[in-house]
Design an enzyme around this catalytic site. Structure first.
Site, PDB file in Angstrom:
ATOM      1  N   THR A  61       3.390  41.251 -24.053  1.00 53.93           N
ATOM      2  CA  THR A  61       4.384  42.183 -23.319  1.00 53.93           C
ATOM      3  C   THR A  61       4.142  43.534 -23.751  1.00 53.93           C
ATOM      4  O   THR A  61       2.983  43.845 -24.567  1.00 53.93           O
ATOM      5  CB  THR A  61       6.076  42.058 -23.737  1.00 53.93           C
ATOM      6  OG1 THR A  61       7.003  42.875 -22.999  1.00 53.93           O
ATOM      7  CG2 THR A  61       6.168  42.261 -25.349  1.00 53.93           C
ATOM      8  N   LYS A  65      -0.477  44.792 -22.448  1.00 53.44           N
ATOM      9  CA  LYS A  65      -0.681  43.800 -21.371  1.00 53.44           C
ATOM     10  C   LYS A  65      -2.141  44.232 -20.690  1.00 53.44           C
ATOM     11  O   LYS A  65      -2.798  43.488 -20.148  1.00 53.44           O
ATOM     12  CB  LYS A  65       0.258  44.014 -20.165  1.00 53.44           C
ATOM     13  CG  LYS A  65       1.516  43.447 -20.676  1.00 53.44           C
ATOM     14  CD  LYS A  65       2.586  42.985 -19.540  1.00 53.44           C
ATOM     15  CE  LYS A  65       3.810  42.429 -19.600  1.00 53.44           C
ATOM     16  NZ  LYS A  65       4.694  42.217 -18.460  1.00 53.44           N
ATOM     17  N   GLY A 128       1.000  48.254 -17.164  1.00 58.24           N
ATOM     18  CA  GLY A 128       0.757  46.734 -16.951  1.00 58.24           C
ATOM     19  C   GLY A 128       1.624  46.036 -16.065  1.00 58.24           C
ATOM     20  O   GLY A 128       1.238  45.237 -15.194  1.00 58.24           O
ATOM     21  N   LEU A 204      12.736  45.219 -13.874  1.00 57.42           N
ATOM     22  CA  LEU A 204      11.905  44.238 -14.506  1.00 57.42           C
ATOM     23  C   LEU A 204      12.489  44.203 -15.765  1.00 57.42           C
ATOM     24  O   LEU A 204      12.410  42.967 -16.706  1.00 57.42           O
ATOM     25  CB  LEU A 204      10.658  44.643 -14.593  1.00 57.42           C
ATOM     26  CG  LEU A 204       9.574  44.068 -13.829  1.00 57.42           C
ATOM     27  CD1 LEU A 204      10.125  44.552 -12.303  1.00 57.42           C
ATOM     28  CD2 LEU A 204       8.293  44.588 -13.831  1.00 57.42           C
ATOM     29  N   GLY A 227      15.710  41.460 -14.449  1.00 58.80           N
ATOM     30  CA  GLY A 227      14.220  40.803 -14.603  1.00 58.80           C
ATOM     31  C   GLY A 227      14.565  39.444 -15.265  1.00 58.80           C
ATOM     32  O   GLY A 227      13.149  38.807 -15.390  1.00 58.80           O
TER      33      GLY A 227
END
Length: 248
Positions: A61, A65, A128, A204, A227
């Site tokens: 995470t 990323k 990312g 997200l 998310g």
């Protein structure tokens, strides 16, 4: 004992440990655990692998990323194309990076957003997570514009998001960590008053379940989703990789 886990800088917000621990118990997957590994810097990644020889799979995470890639032996084709990794398989002393964020976002977006001819999206953020979103939007043939505090060519600054821009983009995706616990009073700087019931907001972030971004959208009548469905979908895809099954 097989061990899986999550790496990131701060993991207090994460639901991944609970999700996989419950999955292992529910499905009778024995001699398996899932742990959280906070790394102050991605340079500590090799030390983690050396100190945890039972590790066979990791999720990745923010903010690692992209920066984890140089530390991996190999990339799956989709991860190489996207330029970001959120899943790592460890076997025989080698590491291979994958991107299941792409799968999770693509599949949940199709259920949430009725993409019609002329549909356009705004993607808030360029990290990312945004790269996986870009790939999914490209596959779904949804044109998009990215928004950044430091925009590159063909990107917008937040100050450039006008009423006219929002009128043209009915799908708005927040890929930044703004609003994530514990900093729940923050939200991307867009003109929320210009949102309508025709807009669809996808965040997200999943902790809290309703971020300030989504709350502001909901109050205008916009459709909203957090998310969490994406988290579950990308986690299921990661498990298929770790279990030597190929995700769709």
């Amino acid at each position: 004992m097989r061990r899986f886990g999550l790496i990131g800088k701060k993991l207090g917000h994460s639901f991944s440990k609970r999700y996989f621990t419950e999955k292992f118990a529910r499905e009778g997957i024995a001699d398996t655990s899932y742990e959280l590994y906070e790394l102050p810097d991605i340079a500590k990644f090799p030390d983690l692998l050396a100190n945890e020889p039972e590790l066979v799979g990791l999720n990745v995470t923010v903010p690692y990323k992209e920066t984890v890639i140089p530390y991996l032996h190999e990339l799956d084709n989709s991860a190489a194309r996207i330029g970001a990794v959120n899943t790592i398989r460890i076997a025989g002393g080698r590491t291979k990076g994958y991107n299941t964020d792409f799968i999770g976002f693509r599949d949940t977006l199709q259920q949430f957003y009725p993409a019609t001819e002329g549909a356009k999206a705004l993607v808030l953020g360029t990290g990312g997570a945004a790269k996986a979103v870009w790939a999914a939007l490209h596959e779904l043939a949804i044109p998009y514009t990215s928004v950044s505090r430091n925009p590159a060519q063909n990107q917008l600054h937040y100050d450039a998001i006008t009423v006219e821009v929002l009128a043209a983009c009915t799908l708005i995706i927040n890929t930044t960590p703004l609003g994530m616990a514990p900093d729940t009073e923050r939200a991307p700087a867009i003109p929320y008053d210009a949102l309508t019931p025709e807009h669809y907001l996808y965040d997200l972030v999943y902790n809290p379940e309703e971020t300030l971004f989504l709350q502001k959208g909901r109050l205008t009548g916009a459709h909203t989703i957090n998310g969490l469905p994406m988290l579950y979908a990308q986690a299921d895809a990661a498990w298929k990789i770790w279990a030597n099954e190929k995700p769709e």
